[in-house]
Design an enzyme around this catalytic site. Structure first.
Site, short mmCIF file in Angstrom:
data_model
loop_
_atom_site.label_atom_id
_atom_site.label_comp_id
_atom_site.label_asym_id
_atom_site.label_seq_id
_atom_site.Cartn_x
_atom_site.Cartn_y
_atom_site.Cartn_z
N GLU A 40 -8.22 -3.55 4.31
CA GLU A 40 -7.91 -3.39 2.88
C GLU A 40 -6.85 -4.40 2.45
OE1 GLU A 40 -7.25 0.58 4.05
OE2 GLU A 40 -8.28 1.38 2.30
N ARG B 225 -6.25 17.84 4.89
CA ARG B 225 -7.01 18.28 3.70
C ARG B 225 -8.29 19.00 4.11
NH1 ARG B 225 -7.15 12.69 0.55
NH2 ARG B 225 -5.74 11.94 2.16
N HIS C 70 -11.20 5.28 -1.60
CA HIS C 70 -11.27 4.35 -0.46
C HIS C 70 -12.17 3.15 -0.78
CE1 HIS C 70 -10.41 7.83 2.53
NE2 HIS C 70 -9.31 7.10 2.40
N ASN D 27 0.87 -1.17 0.00
CA ASN D 27 0.00 0.00 0.00
C ASN D 27 0.92 1.23 0.00
OD1 ASN D 27 -1.77 2.05 0.57
ND2 ASN D 27 -2.78 0.99 2.27
N ARG E 71 -2.37 -1.86 -3.61
CA ARG E 71 -3.51 -0.96 -3.49
C ARG E 71 -3.21 0.24 -4.38
NH1 ARG E 71 -5.14 3.24 1.16
NH2 ARG E 71 -6.89 4.12 0.02
#
Ligand code: ADP
Length: 429
Positions: A407, A240, A179, A7, A90
């Site tokens: 994930e 963010r 996501h 990832n 990923r």
């Protein structure tokens, strides 16, 4: 034989190693550059052992990944060397055409590179990690799972922006969603926990981590995600901004003398929790500062919770109601305060938390949610048992689930499936 999951983030790379046959977790790893671009640190944590760390002198990101893979492959801590059967990556963006995991080849790398403008920090990192894997493990097949894939079928009403239509037709400006691997995993897991078929469920899934987004899911299919063209839209995040009035951006560019680069840097790296609190981008640290009486930290948390609650409401209404609200990601899984704050006011949608759990910050790793031997025995017996919980009141019409996102497991499972399908196809020839 094992499956390696990579990832690749903009400034760190997470690894996970699984046994091929059983999908049992073998180890996790983190490659990070704490402070100095020349010096990386790799930390490897075997599933049943203590972490080991090593400093690496590496000139760049790719060399760092190659060195970390070498350390992982040859680590005595994991036995006499690891044989990797397949690598799963990923990947953040594959465009709206890609619905499934893909085998990574030259054409696929070109396709990924085409979206660099949308996620300029993440996509180059993903491509570097692929190149590093090619050189470190040249004969091992690589498979990619795209964050955008779960949103490939969101309807036009959800993906079109109210901008000139030519921007969409000529420049491909539309909403994508991110996501997706986490949201897809939580969709499956929620159905499993509720003993319902995904086709019967209306879910709002909040993935709240350093980056955050929510997805509305109906019948197992994503209807919309709060991130859009880029991962900047939607919730306020660690650094963010999430959604803000575009008029503000025009104002600071035209009237405040801000350059485009400064504005981009501010929206990506200096806003969100960090921007409001002035303390940190890390939710835990902001919570700690608020508890010590820091007013701006408190304000940052309040804005965060308000925005999540408002968005959950909007998404639930697009679904025509809610069967379950899911919290996942580092903040969603761990902050009992945030979950309670978000659920306050959602009673009108049938969301009622179990009062006995309100305010109890329990880690999903501990045993407080479901005590006793049976849980420990289940966990020991099955490598696929995760400590997820339903924290809604017994009579709450909508359930509230806390799910530890996996994930890496999802990527390992899909990579394994592709290898087995290929073997079966070859046997059938
Ligand atoms: P990433 O998006 O990088 O995968 P994570 O999902 O790990 O991030 O989430 C990181 C966030 O989770 C950080 O803001 C961190 O402070 C927060 N977090 C982790 N543990 C806790 C906790 N016990 N309580 C509150 N927030 C937590």
């Amino acid at each position: 034989m094992s499956i390696l999951v990579i990832n690749a983030g903009s400034s760190s790379v997470k690894f996970a190693l699984f046994e091929f046959d059983t999908l049992r977790s073998l180890a996790r790893g983190l490659l990070d550059w704490p402070g100095d671009a020349q010096h990386a640190v790799v930390t490897l944590t075997p599933a049943d052992g203590n972490p080991i760390s090593r400093e690496l002198d590496v000139p760049d990101y790719r060399a760092g990944v190659v060195a970390a893979l070498e350390m992982l492959r040859t680590s005595k801590t994991l036995g006499d060397g690891i044989l990797v059967r397949v690598v799963g990556h990923r990947l953040i963006h594959g465009g709206p055409q890609i619905r499934r995991p893909v085998r990574i080849d030259a054409a696929m790398k070109d396709l990924i590179a085409r979206y660099t403008h949308v996620a300029p920090l993440h996509i180059p990192a993903g491509l570097e990690a692929i190149a590093a894997t090619e050189s470190a493990l040249p004969d091992v097949p690589q498979v990619g799972l795209f964050d955008t894939a779960f949103f490939a079928d969101i309807p036009p009403a959800a993906y079109l922006y109210p901008l000139p239509y030519a921007w969409y037709e000529d420049w491909g400006i539309r909403r994508f969603g991110y996501h997706g691997t986490s949201h897809a995993y939580c969709t499956e897991r929620a159905a499993e926990m509720l003993h319902r078929d995904p086709s019967q469920l209306r879910l709002v899934i909040c993935h709240l981590g350093q980056g955050s987004s929510a997805t509305a899911v109906r019948g197992g299919v994503a209807v919309t995600n709060t991130m859009g063209f880029s991962p900047l839209e939607g919730f306020m995040m660690g650094t963010r901004s999430g959604t803000v009035d575009p008029g503000i951006l025009l104002h600071v560019l035209k009237e405040r003398g801000m350059s485009v680069d400064e504005l981009a840097d501010t929206l990506h790296k200096k806003s969100g929790l960090l921007g409001i609190s002035g303390v940190s981008s890390d939710f835990r640290q902001v919570e700690a500062a608020a508890a010590e009486g820091n007013d701006r930290a408190r304000l940052a948390l309040d804005v965060y919770a308000y925005r999540v609650r408002a968005m959950v409401g909007a998404l639930a209404v697009t679904l025509g109601g809610l069967d379950a609200l899911v919290f996942t990601g580092g903040i969603g899984e761990n902050s009992a305060w945030l979950r309670a704050e978000v659920c306050k006011g959602l009673e009108c949608l049938g969301v009622h938390l179990d009062a006995s759990r309100k305010g109890t910050s329990y880690s999903l790793g501990d045993e407080s949610a479901e005590r006793g031997e049976s849980r420990r025995a289940k966990k020991a017996a099955s490598p696929l048992f995760w400590p997820d919980v339903d924290i809604a009141a017994p009579n709450s019409p909508a359930r509230v689930l806390v799910i530890q996102t996996r994930e890496d497991f999802m990527i390992a499972r899909e990579a394994r499936r592709m290898v087995l399908e290929k073997m079966n196809a070859e046997c059938g020839k």
